[in-house]
Scaffold this motif. Structure first.
Motif, short mmCIF file in Angstrom:
data_model
loop_
_atom_site.label_atom_id
_atom_site.label_comp_id
_atom_site.label_asym_id
_atom_site.label_seq_id
_atom_site.Cartn_x
_atom_site.Cartn_y
_atom_site.Cartn_z
N GLN A 254 2.73 6.84 -7.09
CA GLN A 254 1.91 7.70 -7.95
C GLN A 254 2.67 8.95 -8.34
O GLN A 254 3.47 9.47 -7.59
N ASP B 109 2.35 1.65 -3.47
CA ASP B 109 1.34 2.14 -4.42
C ASP B 109 1.11 3.63 -4.23
O ASP B 109 0.99 4.39 -5.17
N ARG B 110 1.03 4.05 -2.96
CA ARG B 110 0.78 5.47 -2.68
C ARG B 110 1.92 6.35 -3.14
O ARG B 110 1.73 7.39 -3.77
N TYR B 111 3.14 5.96 -2.81
CA TYR B 111 4.29 6.80 -3.15
C TYR B 111 4.78 6.59 -4.57
O TYR B 111 5.60 7.35 -5.06
N ALA C 111 0.83 -1.21 0.00
CA ALA C 111 0.00 0.00 0.00
C ALA C 111 0.86 1.25 0.00
O ALA C 111 0.55 2.23 -0.71
N LEU C 112 1.96 1.23 0.75
CA LEU C 112 2.88 2.37 0.75
C LEU C 112 3.53 2.56 -0.61
O LEU C 112 3.65 3.69 -1.12
#
Length: 322
Positions: free
Chosen positions: A321, A317-319, A314-315
């Motif tokens: 972007q 994927d978030r960073y 999840a981290l």
């Protein structure tokens, strides 16, 4: 109050020698003008206080003069257990009392021992709170401490994780742990622990209580701490740690991390080792273990490894972007 202050001023000059008016004012927590008035009062009472002018000047006692007015009051004697901890003493409302007691003790010591005591004070300092954490505001600490001392029943308004509660408690003692104050009290026939900063209000009921026969505050706290640690550590994580991760582990996990390293397996060719670390519930453990960053790999249990992997994904994927 003024009599106590005059005695403190006299003992400061006796123990430390020449001091300026601003230095005395800082020690006594009064204005410089008040120091001038107090020095005049000592002189009028027959104490030979000399005033030296110039850059090296200040107030001092006449050579050879010493007072023997060093008897401790009850409050001063009780405050001596906080010697070396001026912060907690101030929290309890005993800062000025402790300073006065220490001055009297120093004045009563032979010159050689008094000098040694001053050297220890100059070279060693205890700072109880942990790094990078503001001290808890404890507006209720003084009335709670008074109730502990006087065996008075309190009606408290307390904020818990699950909401607020009101109850009557019988205060048995106070504990300072890592810069945080805790109240140990008898409530509903059970000894409980309350974080003092979460006390929203305290009120005396006017009742007194008898302490439980044989109650040992230190023994209770030690046993309570063991129970809390056992309740928090609900599982064991198997980790693989880099050399840097091995240095980080005790910094992030304290004694539990240090003990895990002591029983670590042999390092591999790259210096990585495997350890077993007690951890809290999975949701808490994931956040704790992520503090080790890329210097650690969770090998098991499988559920914990998968939970950490999901958090890392999840981290990423978030960073990842734009």
């Amino acid at each position: 109050m003024r009599a106590d202050r005059l005695l403190s001023l006299l003992l400061l000059l006796q123990n430390r020698g020449r001091m300026t008016a601003p230095e005395l004012a800082a020690e006594l927590e009064v204005s410089v003008r008040t120091v001038y008035r107090d020095v005049e009062a000592l002189g009028a009472a027959g104490v030979p206080v000399c005033a030296d002018r110039g850059p090296e000047g200040g107030y001092r006692l006449m050579d050879g003069y010493r007072t023997r007015l060093t008897g401790l009051t009850d409050a001063e004697a009780a405050s001596l257990f906080l010697a070396g901890m001026p912060g907690p003493a101030r929290d309890l409302g005993l800062g000025a009392v402790l300073a006065s007691a220490q001055l009297k003790v120093q004045a009563a010591l032979p010159a050689e021992l008094a000098g040694q005591a001053r050297r220890v004070q100059e070279r060693f300092h205890l700072d109880a709170p942990g790094w990078f954490r503001e001290a808890d505001p404890v507006p209720c600490l003084e009335p709670v401490a008074a109730a502990v001392w006087e065996r008075r029943v309190l009606r408290v308004h307390y904020r818990r994780w699950r909401g607020e509660v009101r109850r009557e408690v019988r205060p048995l003692g106070l504990v300072l742990k890592g810069g945080i104050w805790y109240l140990v009290a008898l409530a509903e026939e059970t000894v409980r622990t309350y974080r003092v900063s979460r006390l929203l209000a305290v009120e005396e009921t006017g009742e007194l209580f008898d302490r439980p026969v044989g109650f040992d505050l230190a023994a209770y706290w030690e046993e309570s701490s063991r129970r809390l640690e056992a309740a928090l550590h609900q599982g064991v994580a198997r980790l693989r740690l880099s050399p840097r991760g091995q240095r980080l582990l005790p910094m992030q996990f304290g004694a539990a991390g240090a003990r895990a390293l002591q029983s670590a397996g042999a390092p591999d060719a790259d210096g990585w080792v495997e350890v077993e670390l007690p951890v809290e519930a999975e949701a808490v453990a994931v956040g704790d273990l992520l503090r080790l960053g890329p210097e650690a790999e969770v090998l098991g249990p499988p559920g914990l490894r998968q939970a950490v992997a999901r958090a890392v994904a999840a981290l990423a994927d978030r960073y990842g972007q734009p």
